[in-house]
Design a protein around this motif. Structure first.
Motif, PDB file in Angstrom:
ATOM      1  N   CYS A 530       0.829  -1.202   0.000  1.00 48.33           N
ATOM      2  CA  CYS A 530       0.000   0.000   0.000  1.00 48.33           C
ATOM      3  C   CYS A 530       0.868   1.259   0.000  1.00 48.33           C
ATOM      4  N   GLU A 531       0.231   2.418  -0.150  1.00 48.78           N
ATOM      5  CA  GLU A 531       0.968   3.681  -0.244  1.00 48.78           C
ATOM      6  C   GLU A 531       1.564   4.101   1.091  1.00 48.78           C
ATOM      7  N   ASP A 532       0.930   3.730   2.175  1.00 45.69           N
ATOM      8  CA  ASP A 532       1.432   4.074   3.503  1.00 45.69           C
ATOM      9  C   ASP A 532       2.650   3.182   3.799  1.00 45.69           C
ATOM     10  N   GLU A 533       3.838   3.735   3.720  1.00 48.96           N
ATOM     11  CA  GLU A 533       5.067   2.946   3.870  1.00 48.96           C
ATOM     12  C   GLU A 533       5.152   2.266   5.234  1.00 48.96           C
ATOM     13  N   LYS A 534       4.739   2.984   6.282  1.00 46.42           N
ATOM     14  CA  LYS A 534       4.815   2.419   7.634  1.00 46.42           C
ATOM     15  C   LYS A 534       3.873   1.230   7.756  1.00 46.42           C
ATOM     16  N   LEU A 535       2.664   1.371   7.224  1.00 47.49           N
ATOM     17  CA  LEU A 535       1.691   0.285   7.286  1.00 47.49           C
ATOM     18  C   LEU A 535       2.133  -0.885   6.410  1.00 47.49           C
TER      19      LEU A 535
END
Length: 565
Positions: A530-535
């Protein structure tokens, strides 16, 4: 770390502390309270953990359980625990909800332990022997041996992973009547092959299998007809000296193919040749546990130790019985080799022998009633096309372990034979075992592992960096699907410990399927790349933890965790 045991202990600790705090404040009476009962509720809506402590204490404290629960909750201190909240339900259930810290620690524990994830340390580790299969070396191994082999091997694995020192042992019955009958059977077939089938009448009590004919044929190839010039004693010695080692080597080879490797192959003949059987029976006599009848037979006073009848140890002809050798063998396990506990995997038809052997060991002062455990294994029905299969397609004879492994993959045989508790009868579906879809539970679990490997490979090829498992931020894994997968992963150490305690390694199969199911659900519900790198990093870390848990579980069962399918 066993994350479930940790949570259980934490719930117990905070409830006990709250009770003593309430007593000190004078809001609850002091009483003889029972240990705090904590369990995981079947319905997740009732929290992650639940305690019935309030209901347990209603009688000793002479207080309504709801009132006790309310007072306990008012005095709870969750600051340093692994719980967020505690709610009261019904007559006094206290339902605990795990906090985010518990989930993060559970995942990190997988990375810390790696290939050892799932190992725990029992409070009282033992030196344990698991003896299994122990088939007579007079013929091929059958389906009972196939089931017993996997159950014994997997039980030894979970006992080891629970912190015990474990030895796997095969007892070779290379003495007694069955060996004499075996040698005579081969001798009869040898004579028939050299001189023709009419040269000797083959005794119907002898072993009839084609394996006997094959051994006789090999002897003809080695010796021609020269064995007929030997004395009966010389011929018998040569035949036994060839036949038994050949069959034992074949057993070792077939079991190795089945991924079973023993630490010890123990020969019954050693007990007789060393005088250990006689010594053991003499000790029983010295203890007053035997008596001799007028015909010269020696009997064990089994009835003095709780059995329904006495047992013969030495026949009137002076030969010791198989039971006498078995007593000596188990004395050797406990007294000479120092095992704290011995677990034997036996067929259910040996049920009557369990108490007799335990009584004999009790008579020797070895506490067999407690230290010797027998896992009785029920029969297996092999099914194909909805019908019972008894014969090998290849040979037209009774289906053997070798025949089975020629029909289906070794991994399938091991997984399916470990899919039911020993005391339950099972049907082995040969069609299902080779099926390449989710109906096959082994395929379903292995596919979950392969799917994770594929996800990781695709991420790497797509330029998504793999997370640093030591530093990854797992605090973002707060979704229900993510948390359910963490809980499934965290359950592995508990399942292994429970499998060892209950002597039921089939729990591993059920756990593996449930974990795979939870991963597939997570995969379909949560976008990993996904776009959220942390997630994305956290979800990839969760995938890595799931892959490790699946691989370790399959490894304990003795099957492969493939990277592609």
């Amino acid at each position: 770390m066993n994350a479930y045991e940790f949570a259980r202990a934490e719930a117990t600790r905070v409830v006990e502390a709250a009770y003593h705090k309430a007593v000190a404040a004078g809001v609850l009476p002091e009483g003889d309270i029972p240990p705090v009962a904590v369990e995981t509720p079947k319905d997740a809506a009732n929290g992650d953990w639940a305690s019935t402590f309030a209901m347990q204490c209603a009688k000793p404290l002479r207080t309504a359980p709801r009132k006790i629960a309310e007072t306990i909750v008012e005095n709870l201190d969750l600051a340093d625990s692994c719980f967020d909240t505690v709610e009261i339900a019904g007559p006094g259930f206290m339902n605990f909800t795990l906090n985010q810290g518990w989930y993060e620690k559970a995942v990190k524990n997988v990375f810390e332990m790696g290939a050892d994830y799932g190992r725990t340390q029992t409070p009282a580790p033992e030196k344990v022997m698991v003896e299994f299969v122990s088939a007579n070396p007079t013929g091929p191994m059958h389906m009972g041996n196939a089931r017993g082999g996997v159950l014994g091997d997997c039980l030894a694995a979970v006992l080891d992973w629970s912190g015990n020192t474990v030895t796997r042992e095969f007892y070779i019955n290379d003495a007694g009547n069955q060996v004499d009958k075996f040698a005579h059977s081969v001798e009869g077939r040898y004579i028939q092959e050299v001189r023709g089938e009419d040269a000797i009448e083959f005794d119907p009590s002898w072993y009839q299998g084609d394996d006997i004919k094959a051994l006789a044929h090999d002897l003809v190839g080695q010796y021609g007809d020269s064995l007929l010039d030997k004395t009966p004693e010389e011929r018998f010695a040569i035949i036994e000296g060839y036949g038994l080692p050949t069959n034992i080597a074949r057993m070792e080879r077939d079991l190795g193919r089945y991924k079973i490797n023993y630490d010890v192959w123990f020969r019954e003949s050693e007990l007789h040749e060393s005088g250990y059987v006689k010594e053991t029976i003499d000790i029983l006599t010295e203890k007053g546990a035997t008596y001799e009848t007028t015909d010269g037979a020696l009997w064990l006073r089994s009835t003095d130790f709780g059995c329904d009848k006495d047992d013969v140890l030495r026949r009137a002809n002076g030969f010791y019985t198989y039971f006498a050798a078995d007593i000596a063998y188990h004395r050797n396990k406990f007294e000479k080799r120092g095992f704290d506990r011995v677990i034997n995997i036996w067929g259910a038809d040996h049920h009557g022998h369990v108490k007799r052997l335990q009584c004999a060991l009790d008579a020797l002062g070895l506490d067999g009633s407690h230290r010797l455990e027998i896992v009785l294994m029920q029969l297996v029905r092999m099914m194909q096309g909805g019908e019972v299969v008894r014969m090998s397609k290849r040979t037209g004879k009774s289906l053997t372990l070798t025949d089975l492994l020629d029909e289906i993959p070794v991994d399938a045989a091991r997984f399916f034979f470990n899919s039911r508790a020993a005391e339950t009868q099972m049907e082995f579906d040969l069609d299902l075992a080779v099926k390449q879809d989710s109906d096959n539970p082994l395929y379903y679990v292995q596919y979950a592992h392969a799917r994770i490997c594929s996800v990781i490979k695709n991420c790497v090829e797509g330029g998504v960096p793999m997370p640093d498992t030591a530093a990854v931020d797992l605090s973002v894994l707060t979704g229900a699907d993510e948390r359910q997968l963490v809980k499934a992963i965290a359950l592995l150490p508990e399942e292994i410990a429970q499998a060892a305690q209950s002597r039921d390694p089939s729990r591993l199969n059920k756990y593996a399927v449930a974990l795979a199911q939870q991963f597939h659900h997570f995969y379909n519900a949560c976008r990993i790349k996904c776009e959220d790198e942390k997630l994305c990093a956290a979800r990839l870390a969760l995938c890595l933890a799931a892959r490790q848990a699946i691989a370790n579980t399959l490894g304990l069962i003795g099957v492969e965790a493939p990277e592609t399918m």
